[in-house]
Design a protein around this motif. Structure first.
Motif, short mmCIF file in Angstrom:
data_model
loop_
_atom_site.label_atom_id
_atom_site.label_comp_id
_atom_site.label_asym_id
_atom_site.label_seq_id
_atom_site.Cartn_x
_atom_site.Cartn_y
_atom_site.Cartn_z
N UNK A 187 0.72 -1.33 -0.02
CA UNK A 187 -0.02 -0.02 0.07
C UNK A 187 0.95 1.30 0.08
N UNK A 188 0.41 2.48 -0.12
CA UNK A 188 0.96 3.53 -0.17
C UNK A 188 -0.06 4.74 0.76
N UNK A 189 0.66 5.43 1.39
CA UNK A 189 -0.06 6.52 2.55
C UNK A 189 -1.12 7.00 1.91
N UNK A 190 -0.86 8.27 1.19
CA UNK A 190 -1.67 9.16 0.70
C UNK A 190 -1.76 9.03 -0.78
N UNK A 191 -0.96 8.14 -1.60
CA UNK A 191 -0.68 8.39 -3.05
C UNK A 191 -2.19 7.77 -3.70
N UNK A 192 -3.06 6.84 -2.74
CA UNK A 192 -4.34 6.27 -3.24
C UNK A 192 -4.03 5.11 -4.38
N UNK A 193 -2.72 4.51 -4.35
CA UNK A 193 -2.44 3.55 -5.16
C UNK A 193 -1.64 2.32 -4.29
N UNK A 194 -1.81 1.05 -4.97
CA UNK A 194 -1.04 0.09 -4.64
C UNK A 194 -0.30 -0.76 -5.54
N UNK A 195 1.00 -1.08 -5.06
CA UNK A 195 1.74 -2.04 -5.80
C UNK A 195 1.81 -3.58 -5.75
N UNK A 196 2.12 -4.13 -6.78
CA UNK A 196 2.41 -5.69 -6.80
C UNK A 196 3.61 -5.87 -7.30
N UNK A 197 4.59 -6.87 -6.73
CA UNK A 197 5.79 -6.99 -6.85
C UNK A 197 5.98 -8.64 -7.19
N UNK A 198 6.96 -8.98 -7.69
CA UNK A 198 7.38 -10.42 -7.86
C UNK A 198 8.48 -10.67 -6.55
N UNK A 199 7.87 -11.67 -5.64
CA UNK A 199 8.40 -11.80 -4.58
C UNK A 199 9.92 -11.99 -4.47
N UNK A 200 10.47 -13.09 -5.41
CA UNK A 200 11.76 -13.33 -5.43
C UNK A 200 12.78 -12.39 -6.22
N UNK A 201 12.13 -11.46 -6.85
CA UNK A 201 13.07 -10.19 -7.70
C UNK A 201 12.81 -8.97 -7.20
N UNK A 202 11.71 -8.71 -6.65
CA UNK A 202 11.12 -7.37 -6.13
C UNK A 202 11.00 -6.59 -7.32
N UNK A 203 10.70 -7.24 -8.63
CA UNK A 203 10.19 -6.52 -9.86
C UNK A 203 8.75 -6.22 -9.63
N UNK A 204 8.51 -4.79 -10.12
CA UNK A 204 7.04 -4.27 -10.00
C UNK A 204 6.32 -5.06 -11.11
N UNK A 205 5.10 -5.58 -10.80
CA UNK A 205 4.27 -6.39 -11.95
C UNK A 205 3.44 -5.45 -12.55
N UNK A 206 2.48 -4.52 -11.24
CA UNK A 206 1.45 -3.91 -11.79
C UNK A 206 1.02 -2.93 -10.50
N UNK A 207 0.25 -1.94 -10.75
CA UNK A 207 -0.43 -1.25 -9.63
C UNK A 207 -1.79 -1.10 -9.79
N UNK A 208 -2.55 -0.77 -8.61
CA UNK A 208 -3.94 -0.67 -8.51
C UNK A 208 -4.50 0.39 -7.85
N UNK A 209 -5.53 1.12 -8.17
CA UNK A 209 -6.12 2.06 -7.11
C UNK A 209 -6.69 1.52 -5.97
N UNK A 210 -6.32 2.21 -4.72
CA UNK A 210 -6.93 1.78 -3.77
C UNK A 210 -8.61 2.16 -3.67
N UNK A 211 -9.29 1.26 -2.95
CA UNK A 211 -10.83 1.47 -3.06
C UNK A 211 -11.11 3.04 -2.61
#
Length: 341
Positions: A187-211
């Protein structure tokens, strides 16, 4: 003459009606104020004053989008904690009166004071402003906050040197994180988005708006089915793992005598949610089905030993290493491993 008499009688009746209405609302306000601190439990009946019931044709409680005439604290309508409602009173003379009220609902059973034993402590980089904290065996995943310093890191318990670092853009303030399979959600604090990473590489896979209902991102965990987020309120938000922008359900959290808000970093373990409370040196044990706080750990002493006199360096980090709990805080120099009794 007759018209004057009728006009006079109407004025008297109107005055009596106004006085009765005022007495009803004052009596209801006094009752609500007296009950607010004491609160209710599920199944309790609202025994309203006779000044109200004697002059009312009907009484209902409005929650905005729903209404009930059943004056019993029913979980179908009420949640734990503070419920902002409106009493809707239809008087016997055909008038409708409204009054705002806060109805606090608390857990029936007192929360237990839970004990623990410190088994070990490990070094932690005191420059890291911990927001999310996870463990898989001796591997730690940590989400650190503050703009310009936010990052997702991976390191071995006992080491202060990350084996992998994912730096965030300067405008991002990172918050809680959770592992789901081979992915890390953050999650992010006030940016209103979240991120998804690959656990092994920490490569960012995608992002999503917070509800939209989540004003700010705070804590995050995973119960095997849903992601569970906090936003600094009393609420736990259960999110669809496949679509984290969707809230599946919301559960409010309360103990036997108080509502717990400012719920922060989270961890799910063996059917319970463990939660930090911002600016309190405690960890709550919460039943995720009901929101009832069933237990509380007191970490006052180790908080004093690690906050370096800075009240901002709060207890804020919960993970599990097997059956033992790992705890740390913002800018703490140590991580503690404790056995729960």
């Amino acid at each position: 003459m007759r018209r004057n008499i009728l006009t006079g009688l109407a004025a008297v009746l109107l005055l009596v009606s106004c006085n009765n209405n005022e007495k009803m609302l004052d009596s209801l306000a006094d009752y609500n104020n007296a009950k607010e601190a004491k609160g209710y439990h599920f199944g309790d009946k609202l025994d309203l004053p006779k000044e109200v019931t004697d002059h009312a044709e009907s009484i209902s409680i409005s929650f905005g989008d729903k209404e009930t005439a059943n004056l019993v604290v029913d979980p179908q309508f009420f949640g734990l904690g503070d419920n902002e409602v409106v009493f809707v009173i239809k008087t016997k003379n055909g008038e409708t009166l409204n009054q705002d009220a806060t109805i606090n609902v608390f857990a029936k059973s007192p929360e237990q004071n839970l004990s623990y034993t410190i088994l070990a402590d490990y070094p932690h980089d005191p420059t890291f402003f911990v927001e999310g904290f996870l463990a898989e065996g001796n591997t730690i995943y940590e989400s650190d906050g503050l703009k310009g310093a936010s990052q997702l890191i991976k390191y071995t318990l006992g080491s202060t040197t990350p084996t992998m670092v994912k730096k965030q853009p300067a405008d991002i303030f990172s918050e809680g994180c959770a592992i789901v399979g081979d992915k890390i959600y953050q999650l992010t604090y006030q940016n209103k988005i979240g991120f998804v990473y690959h656990k092994n590489t920490l490569e960012k896979l995608s992002e999503f708006p917070l509800p939209n209902v989540i004003g700010e991102g705070w804590g995050l965990t995973y119960d095997g089915k849903n992601l569970i987020a906090t936003d600094g309120s009393k609420n736990l938000y259960f999110l669809d793992t496949d679509n984290p922008s969707k809230v599946v359900k919301t559960v409010s959290v309360a103990g036997n005598t108080e509502t717990y808000d400012k719920l922060n970093e989270l961890e799910y373990h063996h059917g319970f949610i463990y939660a930090n409370v911002w600016f309190k040196p405690v960890i709550l044990k919460i039943n995720p089905e009901t929101g009832e706080v069933v237990g509380k750990f007191d970490f006052t002493q180790i908080t004093k030993e690690n906050n370096q006199g800075n009240e901002e360096n709060v207890l804020n980090g919960i993970a599990f290493k097997g059956e033992n709990m790992l705890v740390t805080g913002k800018n703490w120099p140590k991580i503690y491993e404790v056995a729960i009794k």
